[in-house]
Motif scaffolding. Structure first.
Motif, PDB file in Angstrom:
ATOM      1  N   GLY A 420       0.801  -1.218   0.000  1.00  0.00           N
ATOM      2  CA  GLY A 420       0.000   0.000   0.000  1.00  0.00           C
ATOM      3  C   GLY A 420       0.831   1.263   0.000  1.00  0.00           C
ATOM      4  O   GLY A 420       0.308   2.341  -0.295  1.00  0.00           O
ATOM      5  N   LYS A 421       2.114   1.156   0.321  1.00  0.00           N
ATOM      6  CA  LYS A 421       2.972   2.358   0.318  1.00  0.00           C
ATOM      7  C   LYS A 421       3.338   2.737  -1.121  1.00  0.00           C
ATOM      8  O   LYS A 421       3.372   1.911  -2.023  1.00  0.00           O
ATOM      9  CB  LYS A 421       4.238   2.105   1.132  1.00  0.00           C
ATOM     10  CG  LYS A 421       3.968   1.966   2.631  1.00  0.00           C
ATOM     11  CD  LYS A 421       5.277   1.867   3.400  1.00  0.00           C
ATOM     12  CE  LYS A 421       5.027   1.820   4.902  1.00  0.00           C
ATOM     13  NZ  LYS A 421       4.459   3.084   5.422  1.00  0.00           N
ATOM     14  N   GLU A 422       3.637   4.036  -1.286  1.00  0.00           N
ATOM     15  CA  GLU A 422       3.987   4.555  -2.600  1.00  0.00           C
ATOM     16  C   GLU A 422       5.486   4.822  -2.682  1.00  0.00           C
ATOM     17  O   GLU A 422       6.162   5.034  -1.665  1.00  0.00           O
ATOM     18  CB  GLU A 422       3.211   5.838  -2.900  1.00  0.00           C
ATOM     19  CG  GLU A 422       1.713   5.628  -2.973  1.00  0.00           C
ATOM     20  CD  GLU A 422       0.981   6.909  -3.326  1.00  0.00           C
ATOM     21  OE1 GLU A 422       1.660   7.954  -3.486  1.00  0.00           O
ATOM     22  OE2 GLU A 422      -0.266   6.872  -3.445  1.00  0.00           O
ATOM     23  N   ILE A 437      11.165   2.959  -1.946  1.00  0.00           N
ATOM     24  CA  ILE A 437       9.966   3.127  -1.113  1.00  0.00           C
ATOM     25  C   ILE A 437      10.399   3.799   0.182  1.00  0.00           C
ATOM     26  O   ILE A 437      11.157   3.232   0.965  1.00  0.00           O
ATOM     27  CB  ILE A 437       9.294   1.772  -0.806  1.00  0.00           C
ATOM     28  CG1 ILE A 437       9.060   0.966  -2.085  1.00  0.00           C
ATOM     29  CG2 ILE A 437       7.992   1.977  -0.049  1.00  0.00           C
ATOM     30  CD1 ILE A 437       8.097   1.576  -3.050  1.00  0.00           C
ATOM     31  N   LYS A 456       5.720   6.998 -10.615  1.00  0.00           N
ATOM     32  CA  LYS A 456       5.237   6.699  -9.274  1.00  0.00           C
ATOM     33  C   LYS A 456       4.572   5.331  -9.248  1.00  0.00           C
ATOM     34  O   LYS A 456       3.823   4.975 -10.163  1.00  0.00           O
ATOM     35  CB  LYS A 456       4.246   7.765  -8.818  1.00  0.00           C
ATOM     36  CG  LYS A 456       4.887   9.135  -8.571  1.00  0.00           C
ATOM     37  CD  LYS A 456       3.866  10.126  -8.016  1.00  0.00           C
ATOM     38  CE  LYS A 456       4.524  11.461  -7.709  1.00  0.00           C
ATOM     39  NZ  LYS A 456       3.559  12.438  -7.137  1.00  0.00           N
ATOM     40  N   THR A 458       2.923   1.950  -6.561  1.00  0.00           N
ATOM     41  CA  THR A 458       2.413   1.561  -5.242  1.00  0.00           C
ATOM     42  C   THR A 458       2.651   0.076  -5.048  1.00  0.00           C
ATOM     43  O   THR A 458       2.539  -0.721  -5.993  1.00  0.00           O
ATOM     44  CB  THR A 458       0.899   1.864  -5.124  1.00  0.00           C
ATOM     45  OG1 THR A 458       0.446   1.469  -3.824  1.00  0.00           O
ATOM     46  CG2 THR A 458       0.094   1.121  -6.180  1.00  0.00           C
ATOM     47  N   THR A 460       1.972  -3.658  -4.104  1.00  0.00           N
ATOM     48  CA  THR A 460       0.793  -4.532  -4.033  1.00  0.00           C
ATOM     49  C   THR A 460       1.034  -5.748  -3.159  1.00  0.00           C
ATOM     50  O   THR A 460       0.126  -6.257  -2.520  1.00  0.00           O
ATOM     51  CB  THR A 460       0.365  -4.990  -5.431  1.00  0.00           C
ATOM     52  OG1 THR A 460       1.461  -5.689  -6.046  1.00  0.00           O
ATOM     53  CG2 THR A 460      -0.030  -3.800  -6.299  1.00  0.00           C
ATOM     54  N   VAL A 469       4.881  -4.114  -7.585  1.00  0.00           N
ATOM     55  CA  VAL A 469       4.310  -2.772  -7.623  1.00  0.00           C
ATOM     56  C   VAL A 469       3.420  -2.596  -8.840  1.00  0.00           C
ATOM     57  O   VAL A 469       3.499  -3.341  -9.815  1.00  0.00           O
ATOM     58  CB  VAL A 469       5.434  -1.710  -7.657  1.00  0.00           C
ATOM     59  CG1 VAL A 469       6.289  -1.779  -6.396  1.00  0.00           C
ATOM     60  CG2 VAL A 469       6.312  -1.859  -8.905  1.00  0.00           C
ATOM     61  N   ILE A 472       1.076   4.072 -10.646  1.00  0.00           N
ATOM     62  CA  ILE A 472       0.041   4.997 -10.186  1.00  0.00           C
ATOM     63  C   ILE A 472      -0.299   5.921 -11.349  1.00  0.00           C
ATOM     64  O   ILE A 472       0.568   6.658 -11.859  1.00  0.00           O
ATOM     65  CB  ILE A 472       0.523   5.822  -8.974  1.00  0.00           C
ATOM     66  CG1 ILE A 472       0.804   4.911  -7.789  1.00  0.00           C
ATOM     67  CG2 ILE A 472      -0.527   6.875  -8.609  1.00  0.00           C
ATOM     68  CD1 ILE A 472       1.346   5.640  -6.576  1.00  0.00           C
TER      69      ILE A 472
END
Length: 473
Positions: A420-422, A437, A456, A458, A460, A469, A472
């Motif tokens: 969930g982090k970008e 990250i 960018k 995110t 998963t 990832v 985005i």
């Protein structure tokens, strides 16, 4: 000078010019008639190892001899042997040649050279020459297993039998059919277990001297020169001798069509594709793979072996693999089909089929083609794994590695909190590369196809020490 004198002089000059022209024409006609009446003997020199290059010499030479309407082809042979595949193709071309082929063994006709010699209509040898010792051996000189010897025995025997038998009639009821070339003798050149009464016992592989070959019907005469063979034995007293002149293209084509070279080219194709997928942009790996593919298919295409649809099959396979890697996450049915298309395209290009007709393709040719491709693929994948493990370690290979500061990289078996982090892509992801990250660098794998550097992303999931990832948008 008066007008009358000028007119007479011009008339005199015209008569002389006309006379010279007519005389030149008549001399040309006479010369052409004399040349046409002379027999044409076409000589092909094979004084090296029997390989794909030698096969090209013979194939093109026979084609030129037929185009010239030659009366005979004389193969000037001196070889210790070579590759069995090339020898088999050469002996087949000789047996079915429209122009009769004779051979002059100038010193040696060992192994594959013996097979080629036996295929010729008549054999002539220099005094002191030898022929035989056709046991199949590997590169170290050790005899191959019996299944290889069995095939060679059958090939030698069949070649001798192809010359047929003579009918000998002794009296009313006594008719004998005698082989022109005894198949058992040809077999004894391969297998040391074969016994020929009054010639060779078990435990010895047969090799003929010139005199022995004459005695046992494997040589029609002993000569010291090509001219002696042509005039004394072939019976052409007034002849024109033409020779096949190899070109550097023949040498290059023979080198590229060598099975070892073909396996290396396959290795370069696969390796180039693999390493290009691991680096951003289009660079040296792509160029290397493209050049290797051209060098692989071009001589086969020129030789009529690789058809357009076989090359297209290979190209479609590459496209499907690229789609699987760049567009579809993971590696599924599209990638598998693409890989199969690549392998099938590479294999079929080596077969002498006519479009979709494979009637003339033997099991042995198919096995050889599959072996060449599989060896290239196996060595290619093994080399990729080795180079991948060495890149960045030392020396020249260190320069190939991505030079990034990985001091902040983290290796942890449990990084599920990253989901969930970008972050951003440090390199191009196709699908693998490096991502950042929260300022920390990780090995990343894209689940949404190709991702450019700096895009960018995110997280998963986290599996197998890699973060997966998505882009985005």
């Amino acid at each position: 000078m008066s007008t009358l004198k000028k007119s007479c002089l011009l008339r005199h000059i015209r008569v002389k010019v006309m006379f010279v022209t007519v005389l030149a024409f008549l001399l040309g006609c006479i010369s052409e008639t004399v040349a046409a009446s002379r027999s044409v003997i076409y000589q092909i020199d094979v004084r090296k190892e029997i390989n794909k290059t030698s096969q090209i010499y013979l194939s093109r030479g026979l084609a030129e001899a037929e185009a010239l309407n030659a009366d005979a082809v004389l193969l000037h042979l001196n070889t210790f042997g070579g590759v069995l595949d090339a020898a088999d193709s050469m002996r087949t071309a000789i047996l079915y040649s429209a122009v009769p082929v004779y051979v002059f063994i100038d010193n040696n006709a060992a192994s594959a050279g013996a097979l080629i010699s036996i295929a010729c209509k008549r054999i002539y040898m220099r005094r002191g020459a030898s022929m035989g010792a056709a046991t199949v051996v590997n590169q170290t000189g050790q005899a191959m297993p019996d299944k290889y010897q069995s095939y060679m025995r059958a090939m030698m025997r069949a070649t001798a039998e192809a010359h047929g038998r003579d009918t000998i009639v002794n009296g009313v009821a006594d008719t004998v059919y005698k082989w022109r070339r005894d198949p058992l003798i040809a077999e004894a050149m391969v297998d040391d277990r074969v016994i020929v009464p009054n010639l060779i016992d078990s435990g010895k592989t047969l090799t003929f001297t010139a005199e022995e070959a004459v005695q046992w019907g494997y040589c029609e005469g002993i000569a010291e020169t090509v001219d002696e063979v042509i005039t004394k034995y072939l019976g052409f007293s007034d002849y024109l001798l033409q020779s096949y002149e190899p070109t550097w293209l023949d040498e290059l084509k023979g080198f590229l069509m060598n099975p070892v070279t073909q396996s290396i080219l396959i290795m370069l194709i696969i390796g180039g594709i693999y390493f290009e997928l691991q680096t951003p942009g289009i660079g040296f790996p792509s160029v290397a793979a493209l050049i290797a593919a051209i060098l692989y298919f071009l001589p086969l295409y020129i030789d009529g072996m690789a058809a357009n649809w076989e090359i297209l099959l290979f190209v479609v396979g590459l496209i499907l693999v690229a789609i699987e890697i760049f567009v579809i996450p993971g590696f599924g049915i599209v990638g598998i089909i693409g890989t199969l298309f690549i392998i099938v395209g590479l294999t079929l290009a080596l077969l002498d089929n006519v479009n979709f007709n494979f009637d003339f393709v033997t099991d042995r040719e198919l096995g050889r083609s599959v072996a060449v491709v599989l060896i290239g693929l196996t060595v290619g994948f093994a080399s990729m794994m080795w180079f991948s493990s060495r890149i960045g370690s030392r020396g020249v290979l260190k320069r190939v590695a991505l030079e990034a500061d990985l001091g902040h990289a983290i290796s942890s078996p449990q990084l599920s909190f990253l989901v969930g982090k970008e972050g951003i892509a440090l390199t191009v992801l196709r699908p693998s590369g490096k991502v950042s990250i929260g300022g920390v660098y990780y090995d990343g794998v894209s689940e949404s196809g190709f991702i450019d550097k700096g895009a960018k992303v995110t997280v998963t999931k986290y599996e197998n020490a890699q973060v997966y990832v998505e882009l985005i948008i």
